[in-house]
Scaffold this motif. Structure first.
Motif, PDB file in Angstrom:
ATOM      1  N   ASN A   4      27.305 -65.227 -73.466  1.00  0.00           N
ATOM      2  CA  ASN A   4      26.393 -64.106 -73.276  1.00  0.00           C
ATOM      3  C   ASN A   4      26.171 -63.923 -71.775  1.00  0.00           C
ATOM      4  O   ASN A   4      25.449 -64.699 -71.154  1.00  0.00           O
ATOM      5  N   GLY A   6      24.384 -61.986 -70.178  1.00  0.00           N
ATOM      6  CA  GLY A   6      23.008 -61.695 -69.798  1.00  0.00           C
ATOM      7  C   GLY A   6      22.059 -62.849 -69.964  1.00  0.00           C
ATOM      8  O   GLY A   6      20.878 -62.740 -69.630  1.00  0.00           O
ATOM      9  N   ALA A   7      22.558 -63.982 -70.473  1.00  0.00           N
ATOM     10  CA  ALA A   7      21.692 -65.139 -70.702  1.00  0.00           C
ATOM     11  C   ALA A   7      21.330 -65.821 -69.387  1.00  0.00           C
ATOM     12  O   ALA A   7      22.064 -65.740 -68.399  1.00  0.00           O
ATOM     13  N   ALA A   8      20.174 -66.487 -69.386  1.00  0.00           N
ATOM     14  CA  ALA A   8      19.743 -67.194 -68.178  1.00  0.00           C
ATOM     15  C   ALA A   8      20.613 -68.411 -67.908  1.00  0.00           C
ATOM     16  O   ALA A   8      20.748 -68.837 -66.762  1.00  0.00           O
ATOM     17  N   GLU A   9      21.203 -68.978 -68.951  1.00  0.00           N
ATOM     18  CA  GLU A   9      22.021 -70.167 -68.798  1.00  0.00           C
ATOM     19  C   GLU A   9      23.385 -69.823 -68.216  1.00  0.00           C
ATOM     20  O   GLU A   9      23.999 -68.826 -68.606  1.00  0.00           O
ATOM     21  N   PHE A  10      23.874 -70.623 -67.288  1.00  0.00           N
ATOM     22  CA  PHE A  10      25.164 -70.377 -66.661  1.00  0.00           C
ATOM     23  C   PHE A  10      26.286 -70.378 -67.699  1.00  0.00           C
ATOM     24  O   PHE A  10      26.225 -71.115 -68.688  1.00  0.00           O
ATOM     25  N   GLN A  14      26.994 -72.656 -71.233  1.00  0.00           N
ATOM     26  CA  GLN A  14      27.151 -72.077 -72.568  1.00  0.00           C
ATOM     27  C   GLN A  14      28.437 -72.578 -73.230  1.00  0.00           C
ATOM     28  O   GLN A  14      28.459 -72.922 -74.414  1.00  0.00           O
TER      29      GLN A  14
END
Length: 263
Positions: A4, A6-10, A14
């Motif tokens: 994703n 747009g996720a905050a996680e790099f 992920q």
């Protein structure tokens, strides 16, 4: 397989999470080879460098192992350490057959060596004092899981079998008791986490930034004089320490003192 954006996680985290999930559910079993870095990058639609970072993270966590020229593989099961060093003594001062069946200990060297600070402190000698050192390596089927050493005072071991570069076919403490003439009565275990030395990382086949668990085991005689100081170092992410013990029962209720006024 997808990430994703747009996720905050790099992205690499992920990917690492998804690869870890696949390993846990058995898509790749212990010892099985993962697809190549370019193949995984194509699955996720990312650059190879992103996948490499994910693989590096899982190597540090002890889930994957990379063999140069062969690829990336799922590491075998974790080493379960039961009761820390107590297992070396067995239930009735006998050989711990369960550990012997699962792990192969190889004697690496025997000879005089300068005592590191923690060993010198345990014996009450100055740093760098020459002591007798018996170094060993423990392996499972797929990889080394422990690098260790047992230290003795030369005055205790001069002219004994402990100075010989040979395995004894029985626990070291039993050989030491007979050779030195003192019985192991008590012991203390001190465990800590740290970064490995360069040599430890190479021997244990881990990245230099992979933390290790380090055990200092000091065995004493009945007069509380140290007989042996043993060190053991394990890859932290691949090692679990398990302690099983009884929980004390509640104390029996006592009738209140008739002379005591409550309320």
């Amino acid at each position: 397989m997808q990430i994703n954006p747009g996720a905050a996680e790099f992205p690499h985290r992920q990917i690492a999470t998804q690869l870890k999930t696949q390993v846990r559910r058995g898509d790749w079993g212990p010892g099985e080879r993962l697809p190549s870095i370019p193949a995984i990058a194509e699955m996720f639609g990312v650059a190879k460098q992103t996948v490499q970072r994910a693989v590096d993270q899982l190597r540090v966590e002890g889930i994957l192992i990379t063999k140069p020229g062969s690829g990336t593989f799922v590491r075998g099961t974790r080493r379960r350490l039961n009761r820390l060093s107590r297992g070396r003594y067995g239930g009735f001062r006998g050989y711990h057959t369960d550990l012997a069946a699962r792990y192969r200990q190889q004697l690496v060297s025997v000879g005089r060596a300068a005592a590191p600070p923690e060993v010198a402190d345990a014996f009450g000698v100055t740093d760098g004092t020459e002591l007798l050192c018996r170094r060993h390596l423990v392996r499972t089927d797929d990889s080394p899981v422990e690098v260790g050493a047992s230290w003795f005072l030369p005055a205790d071991t001069a002219g004994t079998s402990l100075e010989r570069a040979e395995a004894f076919g029985r626990p070291l403490y039993q050989e030491a008791e007979e050779a030195i003439g003192r019985r192991y009565a008590t012991a203390t275990d001190t465990i800590s986490a740290r970064q490995p030395s360069r040599e430890e990382a190479e021997i244990l086949q881990i990245r230099p930034d992979t933390p290790v668990l380090h055990l200092l085991h000091v065995a004493y005689d009945e007069r509380h004089k140290p007989i042996e100081v043993a060190q053991a170092t394990w890859p932290g992410p691949m090692t679990t320490l398990t302690e099983e013990y009884k929980v004390p029962a509640p104390a029996p209720e006592q009738d209140p003192d008739p002379g005591l006024v409550l309320g």
